[in-house]
Design a protein around this motif. Structure first.
Motif, short mmCIF file in Angstrom:
data_model
loop_
_atom_site.label_atom_id
_atom_site.label_comp_id
_atom_site.label_asym_id
_atom_site.label_seq_id
_atom_site.Cartn_x
_atom_site.Cartn_y
_atom_site.Cartn_z
N VAL A 19 26.78 -6.32 20.62
CA VAL A 19 25.80 -6.78 21.61
C VAL A 19 24.41 -6.59 21.01
CG1 VAL A 19 27.26 -6.22 23.59
CG2 VAL A 19 25.67 -4.50 22.71
N ARG A 75 31.40 -6.40 32.39
CA ARG A 75 30.97 -6.41 31.00
C ARG A 75 29.95 -5.31 30.69
NH1 ARG A 75 31.71 -6.92 25.69
NH2 ARG A 75 29.95 -7.89 24.62
N LEU A 118 22.49 -3.50 25.18
CA LEU A 118 23.03 -2.15 25.16
C LEU A 118 22.17 -1.21 26.00
CD1 LEU A 118 24.99 0.01 24.05
CD2 LEU A 118 23.46 0.25 22.09
N VAL A 158 30.54 -2.19 28.01
CA VAL A 158 29.64 -1.91 26.88
C VAL A 158 29.20 -0.45 26.93
CG1 VAL A 158 27.34 -2.39 25.94
CG2 VAL A 158 28.85 -4.28 26.58
N ILE A 214 29.08 -2.47 18.41
CA ILE A 214 29.72 -2.84 19.67
C ILE A 214 29.75 -4.35 19.85
CG2 ILE A 214 29.52 -2.62 22.20
CD1 ILE A 214 28.24 0.14 21.68
#
Length: 309
Positions: free
Chosen positions: A221, A190, A226, A194, A219
């Motif tokens: 998040v 994950r 990030l 990202v 995105i």
């Protein structure tokens, strides 16, 4: 194809007024495969374009002969073949003072990587070192792969798209090996996904004027997540990469377009041209005007050229 490809005969993508030419990839009928392969001669005169322009697609070139210079963004690569080069979507490039330029070319969009999604990250990593000089064995192996891609594309037999994707995957992996240890794609967890999406956002030019928080929202998040993901993947902060991307895009526009400095500032997200000038000087050590004088390779926009795609 998300406006990244065009049917044969379709005009080039129309840039905003004053922007450098933007070229799309014609798709093959009836299969509509967003891929093409051939020699510099069979791909056509745009394969040797001497004016700064951009693509909506990836381009891999295997240069086997010729003299001159290949310019990608602001980096000049003298031709001493054999070479293997990669041009990413959105980058500005052109060939300068070339003689006897020969070799093979592979063109494809991101849509073509469906069978190997990890290749997107691999391409981004390869883009960090986009021009390689090949030794004898690497040149031979690359030549064989490029010839297979051209032959498969030319014949168009049943299942040719799957074969092309597989051969392209092999070409990318082997190219990564030429860059040394650590160049292979990383496991896609994950955080890595990202960081990859943030890198794609930067490459698409989708960050102009946006903050780290706004990019994180795009995105899906939090800004903290990030920052952690990007720092783990690159060792840098999203803010630093955003500043670098905005400065790089400003450099491209200053060099490759007839936009005024105020217009360039607006294109990269600055409402205040004076603030943009201070930002640009801090990042590059030059004012936008001095930078343009030093790298003046501007070309008219495609509306005034009326050139082929």
């Amino acid at each position: 194809m998300s406006h990244t490809t065009a049917l044969p005969g379709t005009p080039c993508a129309t840039p905003r007024a004053g922007d450098p030419p933007m070229h799309r990839l014609e798709v093959r009928l009836p299969d509509q495969v967003p891929f093409a392969a051939g020699t510099f001669d069979t791909i056509g005169p745009m394969a040797r374009a001497a004016f700064p322009h951009r693509h909506t697609f990836y381009e891999i070139v295997h240069v086997t002969a010729g003299t001159g210079t290949h310019v990608v963004d602001l980096t000049r690569w003298p031709l001493r073949p054999p070479h293997l080069g990669l041009i990413l979507p959105g980058q500005m490039h052109h060939w300068e003072d070339t003689r006897g330029l020969d070799g093979s070319v592979v063109l494809f969009t991101e849509d073509f990587l469906l069978d190997h999604p990890g290749d997107r990250d691999l391409l981004r990593r390869l883009g960090e070192r986009p021009w390689l000089s090949l030794d004898g064995p690497a040149h031979t192996r690359t030549g064989r792969l490029m010839a297979e891609l051209i032959e498969e594309y030319g014949h168009g037999a049943d299942g040719f798209a799957t074969v092309l994707r597989s051969l392209l995957h092999v070409l990318l992996v082997r190219t990564a090996r030429l860059r040394g240890p650590g160049a292979s794609p990383q496991p896609a967890g994950r955080p890595a996904a990202v960081a990859e999406e943030f890198a794609r956002l930067l490459a698409r030019g989708g960050t102009d004027g946006r903050s780290v928080r706004e990019c994180a929202e795009l995105i899906g998040v939090t800004p903290g997540y990030l920052a952690e993901a990007v720092r783990t993947a690159t060792g840098r902060t999203p803010g630093a990469l955003l500043r670098e991307a905005r400065c790089r895009e400003a450099q491209r526009l200053l060099v490759g377009s007839e936009l005024s400095i105020r217009q360039v500032a607006a294109r990269v997200g600055f409402d205040d041209a004076a603030y943009f000038c201070r930002f640009f000087r801090r990042e590059t050590g030059l004012s936008p005007g001095d930078f343009r004088k030093h790298h003046d390779r501007r070309a008219p926009s495609i509306e005034s050229r009326g050139g082929p795609s």
